[in-house]
Design a protein around this motif. Structure first.
Motif, mmCIF file in Angstrom:
data_model
loop_
_atom_site.group_PDB
_atom_site.id
_atom_site.type_symbol
_atom_site.label_atom_id
_atom_site.label_comp_id
_atom_site.label_asym_id
_atom_site.label_seq_id
_atom_site.Cartn_x
_atom_site.Cartn_y
_atom_site.Cartn_z
ATOM 1 N N VAL A 1 126.600 26.867 -80.039
ATOM 2 C CA VAL A 1 127.930 26.817 -79.425
ATOM 3 C C VAL A 1 128.481 25.427 -79.726
ATOM 4 N N ASN A 2 129.423 25.354 -80.681
ATOM 5 C CA ASN A 2 129.874 24.063 -81.203
ATOM 6 C C ASN A 2 128.652 23.275 -81.652
ATOM 7 N N GLU A 3 128.446 22.059 -81.105
ATOM 8 C CA GLU A 3 127.287 21.263 -81.515
ATOM 9 C C GLU A 3 126.052 21.537 -80.677
ATOM 10 N N GLY A 4 126.144 22.427 -79.724
ATOM 11 C CA GLY A 4 125.012 22.721 -78.841
ATOM 12 C C GLY A 4 124.247 23.957 -79.273
ATOM 13 N N VAL A 5 123.076 24.160 -78.671
ATOM 14 C CA VAL A 5 122.248 25.319 -78.991
ATOM 15 C C VAL A 5 121.912 26.075 -77.721
ATOM 16 N N ILE A 6 121.645 27.367 -77.883
ATOM 17 C CA ILE A 6 121.134 28.204 -76.805
ATOM 18 C C ILE A 6 119.697 28.554 -77.161
ATOM 19 N N LEU A 7 118.789 28.302 -76.234
ATOM 20 C CA LEU A 7 117.363 28.504 -76.477
ATOM 21 C C LEU A 7 116.872 29.810 -75.873
ATOM 22 N N GLN A 8 115.855 30.361 -76.505
ATOM 23 C CA GLN A 8 115.250 31.588 -75.995
ATOM 24 C C GLN A 8 114.711 31.383 -74.583
ATOM 25 N N SER A 9 114.173 30.198 -74.311
ATOM 26 C CA SER A 9 113.630 29.931 -72.973
ATOM 27 C C SER A 9 114.721 30.006 -71.912
ATOM 28 N N GLU A 10 115.944 29.585 -72.264
ATOM 29 C CA GLU A 10 117.062 29.661 -71.313
ATOM 30 C C GLU A 10 117.451 31.105 -71.056
ATOM 31 N N VAL A 11 117.468 31.904 -72.114
ATOM 32 C CA VAL A 11 117.768 33.333 -71.978
ATOM 33 C C VAL A 11 116.708 34.004 -71.111
ATOM 34 N N ASP A 12 115.439 33.696 -71.396
ATOM 35 C CA ASP A 12 114.338 34.305 -70.642
ATOM 36 C C ASP A 12 114.397 33.933 -69.170
ATOM 37 N N ALA A 13 114.779 32.685 -68.883
ATOM 38 C CA ALA A 13 114.841 32.239 -67.489
ATOM 39 C C ALA A 13 115.863 33.045 -66.702
ATOM 40 N N ILE A 14 117.033 33.303 -67.312
ATOM 41 C CA ILE A 14 118.067 34.086 -66.628
ATOM 42 C C ILE A 14 117.600 35.522 -66.434
ATOM 43 N N ILE A 15 117.019 36.108 -67.488
ATOM 44 C CA ILE A 15 116.552 37.496 -67.399
ATOM 45 C C ILE A 15 115.486 37.634 -66.318
ATOM 46 N N ASN A 16 114.542 36.702 -66.289
ATOM 47 C CA ASN A 16 113.471 36.771 -65.291
ATOM 48 C C ASN A 16 114.020 36.626 -63.875
ATOM 49 N N ARG A 17 115.043 35.774 -63.713
ATOM 50 C CA ARG A 17 115.633 35.598 -62.389
ATOM 51 C C ARG A 17 116.337 36.881 -61.938
ATOM 52 N N GLU B 1 117.875 49.133 -59.769
ATOM 53 C CA GLU B 1 117.507 49.517 -61.134
ATOM 54 C C GLU B 1 118.340 48.711 -62.120
ATOM 55 N N LEU B 2 117.701 48.261 -63.197
ATOM 56 C CA LEU B 2 118.378 47.440 -64.190
ATOM 57 C C LEU B 2 118.516 48.178 -65.514
ATOM 58 N N PRO B 3 119.498 47.761 -66.337
ATOM 59 C CA PRO B 3 119.600 48.328 -67.691
ATOM 60 C C PRO B 3 118.495 47.767 -68.582
ATOM 61 N N SER B 4 118.561 48.065 -69.860
ATOM 62 C CA SER B 4 117.525 47.660 -70.800
ATOM 63 C C SER B 4 117.465 46.149 -70.960
ATOM 64 N N ASP B 5 116.335 45.665 -71.487
ATOM 65 C CA ASP B 5 116.191 44.238 -71.765
ATOM 66 C C ASP B 5 117.230 43.769 -72.780
ATOM 67 N N ASP B 6 117.597 44.632 -73.719
ATOM 68 C CA ASP B 6 118.618 44.260 -74.706
ATOM 69 C C ASP B 6 119.954 43.982 -74.029
ATOM 70 N N ALA B 7 120.328 44.826 -73.055
ATOM 71 C CA ALA B 7 121.586 44.623 -72.332
ATOM 72 C C ALA B 7 121.526 43.339 -71.507
ATOM 73 N N LEU B 8 120.383 43.084 -70.881
ATOM 74 C CA LEU B 8 120.221 41.852 -70.106
ATOM 75 C C LEU B 8 120.321 40.634 -71.011
ATOM 76 N N ARG B 9 119.746 40.741 -72.211
ATOM 77 C CA ARG B 9 119.781 39.618 -73.155
ATOM 78 C C ARG B 9 121.221 39.293 -73.543
ATOM 79 N N VAL B 10 122.023 40.319 -73.817
ATOM 80 C CA VAL B 10 123.426 40.098 -74.175
ATOM 81 C C VAL B 10 124.159 39.381 -73.039
ATOM 82 N N GLN B 11 123.962 39.855 -71.802
ATOM 83 C CA GLN B 11 124.658 39.243 -70.670
ATOM 84 C C GLN B 11 124.189 37.808 -70.427
ATOM 85 N N ALA B 12 122.879 37.577 -70.588
ATOM 86 C CA ALA B 12 122.353 36.220 -70.393
ATOM 87 C C ALA B 12 122.942 35.258 -71.421
ATOM 88 N N ILE B 13 123.043 35.705 -72.666
ATOM 89 C CA ILE B 13 123.615 34.858 -73.715
ATOM 90 C C ILE B 13 125.093 34.594 -73.440
#
Length: 430
Positions: free
Chosen positions: A34-50, A61-73
């Motif tokens: 995102v511009n000069e910044g980066v998004i890390l997998q660990s940040e995505v995982d932290a949101i999904i796990n929360r 009930e939650l949607p698929s992990d793929d849907a959660l990943r999109v929203q977390a990103i």
């Protein structure tokens, strides 16, 4: 090494017997920039796990992990853009301000910071990471408010018009518990893009009418800011929700599905989750005084904080006069000439940092220095009372309702604008 796949690797020490270098071990992975910044997998995982932890606790009930990943990103993109803007604005949240916020949060939950630490660590999270998450959240809120506030103008005529409506409603005004799903339309969308978004919105409505859970569909499909919370906007009266929603929900019943409603952002779908008569809550008003210092090129953040800390020390020792200090040093032109004093005011009209600090004080107590979107403050609580229904109180209430409505509308528009100006690249999973 492919930078898109690896942020860093660690090389294990030489084996004593084999004399060979072990294979690199993956520490973290970059999922996008995102511009000069980066998004890390660990940040995505932290949101999904929360989100998963909260869903498990509530039996949702939650949607698929793929849907959660999109929203977390998506959430991390918005957060990163605001943090980058905050850095350019020179906005920093000091450890002292962060500790004060955590103490207020703990107090609201009936505990202490030690209790909060124990609870966070019991859930398997790092308390240090939790602190930094809260620091980022405070920063993004302050950046958003500082940039959106300047876009909001409320005229006296608007206040008078709303007062007439509120008088007509009397005690019969209703509040609605709203669920919201946004199917967004990208900037510069073609007719085909718009038709496709409308078709997706219609499919969402069909799924909801078939009885599928609203929160689950919102997490999977919504582009709204509350998507990961299941699209929950909470209780609102029609006078404080966006105008488009206000017209649509009038007269609707519990569980009604409304939409799709078209706006510049896209197609909105609303669920009326509950309806109630407006809750009559006694309004507390406070009289206070404060001193504001605004950091600048000349006055650093730390210098502003330390100056105010010196004022507090002198005031508590009886070696200084609050009004005199405010008149000489405060950079709030509205109150400085009055010795820093604010007349009777509903504290909910203040920015959160100021409100929370003020409401935690006892009568005549002076706060430690704290940071808000406006700068560094100290504040003293002079008096507190339960407000009567004076004309001034009604006007303040009307102004706050109008502010809430416009803030919701303008904050979304602002977020869209900074996205359109950014360079965002999300990498496909390999």
């Amino acid at each position: 090494m492919n930078f898109r796949r690896f942020l860093a690797t660690s090389v294990l020490a030489l084996g004593l017997s084999q004399g060979a270098i072990a294979k690199p071990q993956l520490i973290d992975q970059v999922v996008g920039t995102v511009n000069e910044g980066v998004i890390l997998q660990s940040e995505v995982d932290a949101i999904i796990n929360r989100v998963k932890g909260q869903a498990k606790a509530s039996g949702q009930e939650l949607p698929s992990d793929d849907a959660l990943r999109v929203q977390a990103i998506e959430r991390l993109i918005d957060q990163t853009l605001l943090l980058q803007l905050g850095e350019r604005m020179g906005m920093e949240i000091s450890d002292g301000q962060l500790d004060q916020t955590l103490a207020n949060m703990a107090r609201e939950q009936g505990g202490t910071i030690a209790d909060m630490r124990a609870s966070v660590e019991a859930s398997g999270e790092s308390f240090q990471q939790f602190r930094e998450d809260i620091r980022r959240e405070i920063t993004t809120q302050q950046v958003m408010r500082a940039n959106v506030d300047r876009r909001i103008y409320i005229s006296l005529q608007e206040i008078d018009n709303l007062l007439k409506i509120m008088d007509q409603q009397g005690g019969n005004a209703e509040e609605y518990d709203i669920g919201h799903i946004l199917i967004d339309i990208p900037s510069g969308a073609s007719a085909e893009d718009i038709a496709s978004a409308q078709e997706r919105a219609s499919k969402v409505i069909d799924m909801l009418n078939d009885g599928q859970e609203f929160k689950r569909i919102a997490i999977a499909s919504s582009s709204g800011s509350k998507a990961l919370e299941g699209g929950q906007l909470g209780w609102m009266g029609t006078n404080e929700m966006p105008s488009l929603f206000a017209e649509a929900v009038k007269g609707k019943k519990k569980d009604d599905i409304i939409g799709p409603l078209r706006s510049g952002a896209g197609f909105h779908i609303i669920k009326v989750q509950d309806v109630r008569g407006r809750q009559v809550v006694e309004t507390v008003e406070v009289r206070s005084r404060h001193i504001l210092l605004k950091p600048s090129i000349i006055l650093s953040e730390e210098k502003a904080r330390s100056m105010l800390a010196g004022f507090v020390k002198d005031l508590r020792a009886g070696e200084a006069d609050f009004a005199a200090l405010a008149k000489e040093y405060s950079e709030d032109p509205g109150s400085a000439l009055k010795g820093g004093e604010y007349d009777w005011t509903d504290p909910t009209t203040y920015v959160p940092a100021f409100r929370d600090t003020l409401m935690a004080l006892e009568k005549d107590e002076i706060s430690e220095p704290f940071r808000s979107t406006f700068g560094w403050h100290i504040v003293q609580l002079l008096e507190k009372r339960v407000a009567d229904k004076t004309d001034l109180a009604k006007k303040n209430r009307a102004q706050q309702l109008l502010y809430n409505r416009k803030f919701k509308e303008e904050s979304f528009a602002f977020q869209q604008e900074i996205r359109e100006q950014a360079h965002i690249d999300i990498f496909a999973e390999e």
